[in-house]
Design an enzyme around this catalytic site. Structure first.
Site, PDB file in Angstrom:
ATOM      1  N   ARG A  28       0.710  -0.870   0.144  1.00 45.96           N
ATOM      2  CA  ARG A  28      -0.064  -0.086  -0.090  1.00 45.96           C
ATOM      3  C   ARG A  28       0.480   1.474  -0.157  1.00 45.96           C
ATOM      4  O   ARG A  28       0.347   2.085  -0.318  1.00 45.96           O
ATOM      5  CB  ARG A  28      -0.680  -0.627   1.229  1.00 45.96           C
ATOM      6  N   CYS A  52       5.962  32.002  29.221  1.00 46.82           N
ATOM      7  CA  CYS A  52       6.291  30.312  29.061  1.00 46.82           C
ATOM      8  C   CYS A  52       5.908  30.276  30.852  1.00 46.82           C
ATOM      9  O   CYS A  52       6.516  30.594  31.379  1.00 46.82           O
ATOM     10  CB  CYS A  52       7.793  29.677  29.132  1.00 46.82           C
ATOM     11  N   CYS A  55       9.605  28.237  32.038  1.00 47.30           N
ATOM     12  CA  CYS A  55      11.239  29.840  31.931  1.00 47.30           C
ATOM     13  C   CYS A  55      11.505  30.073  33.164  1.00 47.30           C
ATOM     14  O   CYS A  55      10.165  29.534  33.902  1.00 47.30           O
ATOM     15  CB  CYS A  55      10.929  30.455  31.041  1.00 47.30           C
ATOM     16  N   ASP A  78       0.409  21.460  38.327  1.00 49.62           N
ATOM     17  CA  ASP A  78      -0.420  22.737  38.748  1.00 49.62           C
ATOM     18  C   ASP A  78      -2.020  22.092  38.893  1.00 49.62           C
ATOM     19  O   ASP A  78      -3.422  22.329  39.347  1.00 49.62           O
ATOM     20  CB  ASP A  78      -0.133  23.940  38.106  1.00 49.62           C
ATOM     21  N   HIS A 114      14.429  27.784  26.474  1.00 49.50           N
ATOM     22  CA  HIS A 114      13.587  27.185  26.024  1.00 49.50           C
ATOM     23  C   HIS A 114      13.296  27.252  24.428  1.00 49.50           C
ATOM     24  O   HIS A 114      11.918  26.671  24.139  1.00 49.50           O
ATOM     25  CB  HIS A 114      11.901  29.042  26.455  1.00 49.50           C
ATOM     26  N   ASN A 154       5.543  14.327  25.948  1.00 46.93           N
ATOM     27  CA  ASN A 154       5.180  14.507  24.341  1.00 46.93           C
ATOM     28  C   ASN A 154       5.795  16.101  23.772  1.00 46.93           C
ATOM     29  O   ASN A 154       6.226  16.869  24.657  1.00 46.93           O
ATOM     30  CB  ASN A 154       3.457  15.654  24.791  1.00 46.93           C
ATOM     31  N   CYS A 161       0.980  18.774  22.771  1.00 48.64           N
ATOM     32  CA  CYS A 161       1.637  19.450  23.870  1.00 48.64           C
ATOM     33  C   CYS A 161       2.092  20.759  22.765  1.00 48.64           C
ATOM     34  O   CYS A 161       3.001  21.832  22.098  1.00 48.64           O
ATOM     35  CB  CYS A 161       3.153  18.607  23.497  1.00 48.64           C
ATOM     36  N   SER A 162       0.981  21.966  23.715  1.00 55.43           N
ATOM     37  CA  SER A 162       1.187  23.547  23.355  1.00 55.43           C
ATOM     38  C   SER A 162       2.291  24.240  23.880  1.00 55.43           C
ATOM     39  O   SER A 162       2.283  25.594  23.181  1.00 55.43           O
ATOM     40  CB  SER A 162      -0.062  24.483  23.844  1.00 55.43           C
ATOM     41  N   HIS A 165       8.688  24.228  25.552  1.00 50.75           N
ATOM     42  CA  HIS A 165       9.926  24.608  26.239  1.00 50.75           C
ATOM     43  C   HIS A 165      10.394  22.637  26.627  1.00 50.75           C
ATOM     44  O   HIS A 165       9.203  22.097  27.025  1.00 50.75           O
ATOM     45  CB  HIS A 165       9.317  25.282  27.491  1.00 50.75           C
ATOM     46  N   HIS A 167       9.946  19.582  28.469  1.00 52.11           N
ATOM     47  CA  HIS A 167       9.501  19.245  29.440  1.00 52.11           C
ATOM     48  C   HIS A 167       8.935  18.174  29.497  1.00 52.11           C
ATOM     49  O   HIS A 167       8.907  17.570  27.896  1.00 52.11           O
ATOM     50  CB  HIS A 167       9.076  20.397  30.338  1.00 52.11           C
ATOM     51  N   GLN A 169       6.857  14.782  31.405  1.00 46.85           N
ATOM     52  CA  GLN A 169       6.177  14.247  33.259  1.00 46.85           C
ATOM     53  C   GLN A 169       6.559  13.009  33.400  1.00 46.85           C
ATOM     54  O   GLN A 169       7.466  12.821  33.382  1.00 46.85           O
ATOM     55  CB  GLN A 169       4.681  14.408  32.754  1.00 46.85           C
ATOM     56  N   GLU A 183       2.776  -5.623  29.651  1.00 51.47           N
ATOM     57  CA  GLU A 183       4.447  -6.021  29.659  1.00 51.47           C
ATOM     58  C   GLU A 183       5.130  -7.084  31.315  1.00 51.47           C
ATOM     59  O   GLU A 183       6.182  -7.563  30.976  1.00 51.47           O
ATOM     60  CB  GLU A 183       4.668  -4.709  29.687  1.00 51.47           C
ATOM     61  N   HIS A 282       9.364   2.635  30.186  1.00 48.57           N
ATOM     62  CA  HIS A 282       8.933   1.437  31.259  1.00 48.57           C
ATOM     63  C   HIS A 282      10.484   1.017  31.604  1.00 48.57           C
ATOM     64  O   HIS A 282      11.149   0.692  31.333  1.00 48.57           O
ATOM     65  CB  HIS A 282       8.170   0.931  29.952  1.00 48.57           C
ATOM     66  N   HIS A 297      13.285   0.002  29.390  1.00 46.21           N
ATOM     67  CA  HIS A 297      13.253   0.625  28.080  1.00 46.21           C
ATOM     68  C   HIS A 297      12.371   1.773  27.814  1.00 46.21           C
ATOM     69  O   HIS A 297      11.744   1.727  28.212  1.00 46.21           O
ATOM     70  CB  HIS A 297      12.721  -0.843  26.774  1.00 46.21           C
ATOM     71  N   GLU A 318      -7.793   0.739  12.825  1.00 47.91           N
ATOM     72  CA  GLU A 318      -7.359   0.149  13.915  1.00 47.91           C
ATOM     73  C   GLU A 318      -7.660   0.103  14.486  1.00 47.91           C
ATOM     74  O   GLU A 318      -7.237   0.226  16.185  1.00 47.91           O
ATOM     75  CB  GLU A 318      -6.189   0.906  13.097  1.00 47.91           C
ATOM     76  N   GLN A 324      -2.738  -0.782  11.536  1.00 52.74           N
ATOM     77  CA  GLN A 324      -1.978  -0.996  10.717  1.00 52.74           C
ATOM     78  C   GLN A 324      -0.502   0.071  10.135  1.00 52.74           C
ATOM     79  O   GLN A 324      -0.306   0.756  10.099  1.00 52.74           O
ATOM     80  CB  GLN A 324      -3.132  -1.329   9.600  1.00 52.74           C
TER      81      GLN A 324
END
Ligand SMILES: [Zn+2]
Ligand SMILES: [Zn+2]
Length: 341
Positions: A28, A52, A55, A78, A114, A154, A161-162, A165, A167, A169, A183, A282, A297, A318, A324
């Protein structure tokens, strides 16, 4: 292995870590694209953005002010998705089952700059990020109501992710999240039946074949997994068995800090854009048990398919059947090998 022409024939591949299958449809690759195109976000120009909330020295929505940090900075989210004190009650009403979930959500700024990404950071500075992951794993993992510490990043607007900067989580939870549960189960079964560690055996097989290896250093190997779902999905695997961040030795932390920008720079070169992705590590469940089955990993899940503006969507079959892909994992690994500096 029996003869199955991976480059021409539709086939499905098993992910031994989860027990789930991915459909591969290499023929495909030729179909024309008339779908959605994404806008390419311009890279941030400012080293310090007064607007930001990550920052140094800036005010956050909570009213707290960031310190003038020089390297990494970790704080409680926050707008945390989990709080420490949720009651552990469980309700079971027929098929309606629920239980209280508590946890901690932390934010880790990788750098005060930043305008940087992991791809642009110095290895010595990423080592401090790795040190922070170790520290958070140990601190959060030692809390009595925490079973798992999930580290992730992200990156890019396309991933929701807007804030550009650099970072990541850290979410620590009372229960094992779905992926970690699967797993843990699969790795435990493998150790039980083979007396060996699943991802150590897998890496050995991949190193012997070589076709899905992207690059390697003294302590880590980066590859496109045989069962990859996302077009340019990769894994970072340690050569030695390491259950979690708390078991890493100093040279391994250095080697991981070197592998991260090497991989993300290859991603950036692929379509000549700051490559978006969700990535995360993980590691074994927390709580002090040995977990001899576990090999830590990283997974990188980047959404881009064929250019900076064409993203893969997980829709239709999917969502309802199996993931796929058209591009084979072997072809993706070759493209990432070619994207070396
Ligand atoms: Zn910033
Ligand atoms: Zn995993």
């Amino acid at each position: 292995m029996a003869k199955l022409e991976f480059r021409e024939t539709s086939h499905r591949r098993l992910n031994p870590l989860t027990g789930e299958w991915t459909l591969v449809s290499p023929h495909r690759m030729q179909r024309p694209w008339q779908g959605k195109r994404e806008a390419v976000a311009a890279p941030p120009a400012l080293e310090h953005d007064p607007a930001c909330y990550l920052c140094a020295g800036n005010l956050r929505a909570s009213g707290a002010r960031n310190p003038n940090y020089e390297h990494t900075f970790v704080f409680d989210n926050d707008f945390a998705a989990l709080a420490p004190n949720a009651p552990p009650d469980r309700i079971e009403d027929g098929l309606l089952v629920a239980e209280g979930e508590s946890g901690r959500c932390r934010v880790l700024c990788f750098s005060p700059r930043h305008d940087l990404t992991l791809a642009g950071m110095k290895v010595a500075d990423i080592e401090r990020v790795v040190d922070a992951w170790v520290e958070e794993t140990i601190n959060l993992g030692s809390l009595p109501d925490i079973a798992a510490v999930q580290i992730f990043e992200n990156r890019g607007e396309i991933m929701g992710c807007s804030n550009p900067h650099p970072h990541g989580q850290i979410w620590a939870t009372r229960h094992l999240p779905n992926e970690l549960e699967k797993e843990t189960h699969r790795q435990t079964e493998y150790l039980l039946h083979h007396g060996r560690v699943l991802l150590i055996d897998y890496l050995e097989q991949e190193l012997a074949l070589g076709e899905r290896i992207v690059f390697a250093n003294a302590h880590f190997v980066v590859l496109v997994p045989f069962w990859a779902i996302w077009p340019f999905e990769t894994m970072i695997l340690p050569r030695r068995r390491i259950g979690g961040f708390d078991e890493m030795r100093a040279p391994e932390k250095k080697a991981l800090a070197a592998a991260l920008p090497e991989l993300t720079r290859r991603y950036d070169r692929l379509f000549d854009v700051s490559f978006p992705y969700s990535m995360g590590f993980h590691q074994k469940p927390s709580g002090g048990a040995v977990h001899a089955e576990w090999q830590m990993h990283a997974h990188f899940y980047p959404p881009l398919l064929r250019s900076a503006t064409v993203k893969k969507f997980m829709v239709g079959f999917e969502m309802l059947g199996s993931p796929q892909r058209d591009l084979t994992p072997e072809a993706a690994a070759e493209r990432l090998r070619d994207a070396a500096a």
